[in-house]
Design a protein around this motif. Sequence first.
Motif, PDB file in Angstrom:
ATOM      1  N   LEU A  32       0.827  -1.210   0.000  1.00 42.01           N
ATOM      2  CA  LEU A  32       0.000   0.000   0.000  1.00 42.01           C
ATOM      3  C   LEU A  32       0.860   1.259   0.000  1.00 42.01           C
ATOM      4  CD1 LEU A  32      -2.862  -1.039   2.450  1.00 42.01           C
ATOM      5  CD2 LEU A  32      -3.016  -0.748  -0.035  1.00 42.01           C
ATOM      6  N   ALA A  33       1.949   1.239   0.763  1.00 42.43           N
ATOM      7  CA  ALA A  33       2.853   2.392   0.805  1.00 42.43           C
ATOM      8  C   ALA A  33       3.513   2.612  -0.554  1.00 42.43           C
ATOM      9  CB  ALA A  33       3.911   2.203   1.897  1.00 42.43           C
ATOM     10  N   VAL A  34       3.947   1.535  -1.185  1.00 43.35           N
ATOM     11  CA  VAL A  34       4.555   1.644  -2.519  1.00 43.35           C
ATOM     12  C   VAL A  34       3.533   2.177  -3.506  1.00 43.35           C
ATOM     13  CG1 VAL A  34       5.468   0.301  -4.456  1.00 43.35           C
ATOM     14  CG2 VAL A  34       6.329  -0.106  -2.149  1.00 43.35           C
ATOM     15  N   ASN A  35       2.317   1.643  -3.470  1.00 45.25           N
ATOM     16  CA  ASN A  35       1.264   2.102  -4.374  1.00 45.25           C
ATOM     17  C   ASN A  35       1.009   3.595  -4.199  1.00 45.25           C
ATOM     18  OD1 ASN A  35      -1.101   1.543  -6.231  1.00 45.25           O
ATOM     19  ND2 ASN A  35      -2.122   2.449  -4.465  1.00 45.25           N
ATOM     20  N   LYS A  36       0.908   4.035  -2.962  1.00 46.58           N
ATOM     21  CA  LYS A  36       0.638   5.452  -2.702  1.00 46.58           C
ATOM     22  C   LYS A  36       1.752   6.323  -3.263  1.00 46.58           C
ATOM     23  CE  LYS A  36      -0.704   8.650   0.904  1.00 46.58           C
ATOM     24  NZ  LYS A  36      -1.137   8.804   2.287  1.00 46.58           N
ATOM     25  N   GLU A  37       2.997   5.916  -3.077  1.00 43.00           N
ATOM     26  CA  GLU A  37       4.132   6.677  -3.602  1.00 43.00           C
ATOM     27  C   GLU A  37       4.117   6.722  -5.128  1.00 43.00           C
ATOM     28  OE1 GLU A  37       6.423   8.660  -2.077  1.00 43.00           O
ATOM     29  OE2 GLU A  37       5.175   8.303  -0.319  1.00 43.00           O
ATOM     30  N   LEU A  38       3.796   5.598  -5.760  1.00 46.40           N
ATOM     31  CA  LEU A  38       3.757   5.560  -7.219  1.00 46.40           C
ATOM     32  C   LEU A  38       2.632   6.427  -7.766  1.00 46.40           C
ATOM     33  CD1 LEU A  38       4.605   1.831  -8.004  1.00 46.40           C
ATOM     34  CD2 LEU A  38       6.032   3.847  -8.410  1.00 46.40           C
ATOM     35  N   VAL A  39       1.458   6.351  -7.161  1.00 47.13           N
ATOM     36  CA  VAL A  39       0.330   7.171  -7.617  1.00 47.13           C
ATOM     37  C   VAL A  39       0.687   8.650  -7.465  1.00 47.13           C
ATOM     38  CG1 VAL A  39      -2.073   7.826  -7.155  1.00 47.13           C
ATOM     39  CG2 VAL A  39      -1.432   5.406  -7.282  1.00 47.13           C
ATOM     40  N   LEU A  40       1.329   8.998  -6.346  1.00 44.40           N
ATOM     41  CA  LEU A  40       1.755  10.384  -6.150  1.00 44.40           C
ATOM     42  C   LEU A  40       2.794  10.781  -7.200  1.00 44.40           C
ATOM     43  CD1 LEU A  40       1.694  12.999  -4.529  1.00 44.40           C
ATOM     44  CD2 LEU A  40       3.417  11.994  -3.003  1.00 44.40           C
ATOM     45  N   LEU A  41       3.750   9.918  -7.479  1.00 48.47           N
ATOM     46  CA  LEU A  41       4.748  10.188  -8.514  1.00 48.47           C
ATOM     47  C   LEU A  41       4.077  10.416  -9.865  1.00 48.47           C
ATOM     48  CD1 LEU A  41       7.669  10.293  -9.660  1.00 48.47           C
ATOM     49  CD2 LEU A  41       7.475   7.790  -9.923  1.00 48.47           C
ATOM     50  N   TYR A  42       3.148   9.550 -10.230  1.00 48.55           N
ATOM     51  CA  TYR A  42       2.464   9.677 -11.515  1.00 48.55           C
ATOM     52  C   TYR A  42       1.686  10.990 -11.584  1.00 48.55           C
ATOM     53  CZ  TYR A  42       3.548   4.686 -11.881  1.00 48.55           C
ATOM     54  OH  TYR A  42       4.186   3.482 -11.916  1.00 48.55           O
ATOM     55  N   TRP A  43       1.050  11.369 -10.480  1.00 50.02           N
ATOM     56  CA  TRP A  43       0.330  12.633 -10.442  1.00 50.02           C
ATOM     57  C   TRP A  43       1.302  13.803 -10.616  1.00 50.02           C
ATOM     58  CZ3 TRP A  43       0.641  16.911  -7.283  1.00 50.02           C
ATOM     59  CH2 TRP A  43      -0.375  17.855  -7.442  1.00 50.02           C
ATOM     60  N   PHE A  70      11.953   7.831 -21.341  1.00 54.68           N
ATOM     61  CA  PHE A  70      11.724   6.979 -20.161  1.00 54.68           C
ATOM     62  C   PHE A  70      12.051   5.523 -20.465  1.00 54.68           C
ATOM     63  CE2 PHE A  70       8.259   9.981 -18.348  1.00 54.68           C
ATOM     64  CZ  PHE A  70       9.208  10.698 -17.641  1.00 54.68           C
ATOM     65  N   LYS A  71      11.613   5.067 -21.617  1.00 54.73           N
ATOM     66  CA  LYS A  71      11.851   3.664 -21.992  1.00 54.73           C
ATOM     67  C   LYS A  71      13.347   3.374 -22.104  1.00 54.73           C
ATOM     68  CE  LYS A  71      10.522   0.121 -25.291  1.00 54.73           C
ATOM     69  NZ  LYS A  71       9.627  -0.746 -24.589  1.00 54.73           N
ATOM     70  N   ARG A  72      14.075   4.333 -22.649  1.00 51.21           N
ATOM     71  CA  ARG A  72      15.515   4.167 -22.779  1.00 51.21           C
ATOM     72  C   ARG A  72      16.186   4.124 -21.387  1.00 51.21           C
ATOM     73  NH1 ARG A  72      16.211   7.191 -26.834  1.00 51.21           N
ATOM     74  NH2 ARG A  72      16.119   9.178 -25.766  1.00 51.21           N
ATOM     75  N   GLU A  73      15.723   4.969 -20.489  1.00 49.45           N
ATOM     76  CA  GLU A  73      16.325   5.048 -19.148  1.00 49.45           C
ATOM     77  C   GLU A  73      15.849   3.941 -18.211  1.00 49.45           C
ATOM     78  OE1 GLU A  73      18.841   6.509 -16.241  1.00 49.45           O
ATOM     79  OE2 GLU A  73      18.710   7.162 -18.327  1.00 49.45           O
ATOM     80  N   PHE A  74      14.579   3.568 -18.335  1.00 54.10           N
ATOM     81  CA  PHE A  74      13.968   2.569 -17.451  1.00 54.10           C
ATOM     82  C   PHE A  74      13.316   1.463 -18.280  1.00 54.10           C
ATOM     83  CE2 PHE A  74      13.501   6.816 -15.497  1.00 54.10           C
ATOM     84  CZ  PHE A  74      14.311   6.653 -14.390  1.00 54.10           C
ATOM     85  N   ARG A  78       7.182  -0.646 -17.426  1.00 51.15           N
ATOM     86  CA  ARG A  78       6.171  -0.435 -18.468  1.00 51.15           C
ATOM     87  C   ARG A  78       5.293   0.773 -18.189  1.00 51.15           C
ATOM     88  NH1 ARG A  78       3.521  -6.127 -17.822  1.00 51.15           N
ATOM     89  NH2 ARG A  78       2.543  -4.731 -16.370  1.00 51.15           N
ATOM     90  N   GLU A  79       5.365   1.315 -16.999  1.00 51.41           N
ATOM     91  CA  GLU A  79       4.443   2.372 -16.569  1.00 51.41           C
ATOM     92  C   GLU A  79       4.698   3.725 -17.218  1.00 51.41           C
ATOM     93  OE1 GLU A  79       6.297   0.545 -14.483  1.00 51.41           O
ATOM     94  OE2 GLU A  79       4.857  -0.702 -13.432  1.00 51.41           O
ATOM     95  N   PHE A  80       5.736   3.835 -18.031  1.00 53.56           N
ATOM     96  CA  PHE A  80       6.077   5.128 -18.589  1.00 53.56           C
ATOM     97  C   PHE A  80       5.876   5.203 -20.102  1.00 53.56           C
ATOM     98  CE2 PHE A  80       8.527   5.000 -14.610  1.00 53.56           C
ATOM     99  CZ  PHE A  80       7.955   6.094 -13.996  1.00 53.56           C
ATOM    100  N   SER A  81       4.877   4.502 -20.588  1.00 52.55           N
ATOM    101  CA  SER A  81       4.542   4.571 -22.016  1.00 52.55           C
ATOM    102  C   SER A  81       3.869   5.915 -22.300  1.00 52.55           C
ATOM    103  CB  SER A  81       3.587   3.436 -22.378  1.00 52.55           C
ATOM    104  OG  SER A  81       2.331   3.653 -21.762  1.00 52.55           O
TER     105      SER A  81
END
Length: 131
Positions: A32-43, A70-74, A78-81
């Motif tokens: 849940l903590a990871v999810n919250k951080e990722l959602v915040l990052l995406y926002w 993003f694809k080249r760096e990471f 897949r989340e950075f399409s």
Amino acid sequence: MTDSLFPELTNYDAFLSTLKQRIRTAQVRAALAVNKELVLLYWQIGREILQRQQEEGWGTKVIERLAKDFKREFPEMREFSARDSKYMRAFAEACPDESFVHQVGGQIPWRHCCVLLDRVNVIEQRIWYIL
């Protein structure tokens, strides 16, 4: 379960059960903590894209370029399409208040946020589905 060869292990099963439950609880809390951080990052990424487009006149092509970079760096992520970057922008536009993301948006997986963006236009209804 008692073991006559190891009488000190009389409470072992209860001990093991308690530890397994604590491990599972910690795993869920960590996810849940990871999810919250990722959602915040995406926002935050979406907000930055939106701001640059508004303030500097960047067009939609910047999203395609970001996706390639993003694809080249990471390459493992897949989340950075381009599609996801468009969702990030739409998410920031639909939810301009960062406190919303902290309070509500981080409670569901990113893919669920995308589905809500596609299917629900009213912020109050999105909140209802999240809660």
